[in-house]
Design a protein around this motif. Sequence first.
Motif: not given
Length: 74
Positions: A7-17
């Motif tokens: 699940q990505s909000t699209g507003y911040a980098p996805n640290v886990q990915m």
Amino acid sequence: MSPKVSQSTGYAPNVQMSAFGYVMAIILVIVLLPMLPILVLAWILWKIFVPEQEHESRFESWRTESGKQPSNAS
């Protein structure tokens, strides 16, 4: 409830990915690094023993070199 990796909000980098991608890249480098001398040797042998072929892209050149006459010639 914390967000899942998918699940990505699209507003911040996805640290886990990002972390997963870096870990996978490191694993691939570690696995493929021992194969590097074999690949280099194979490339050198390929360059020595396999001649480069000229790529002729023009039909007219092939036709004149093979001795064929144009279809409209009598």
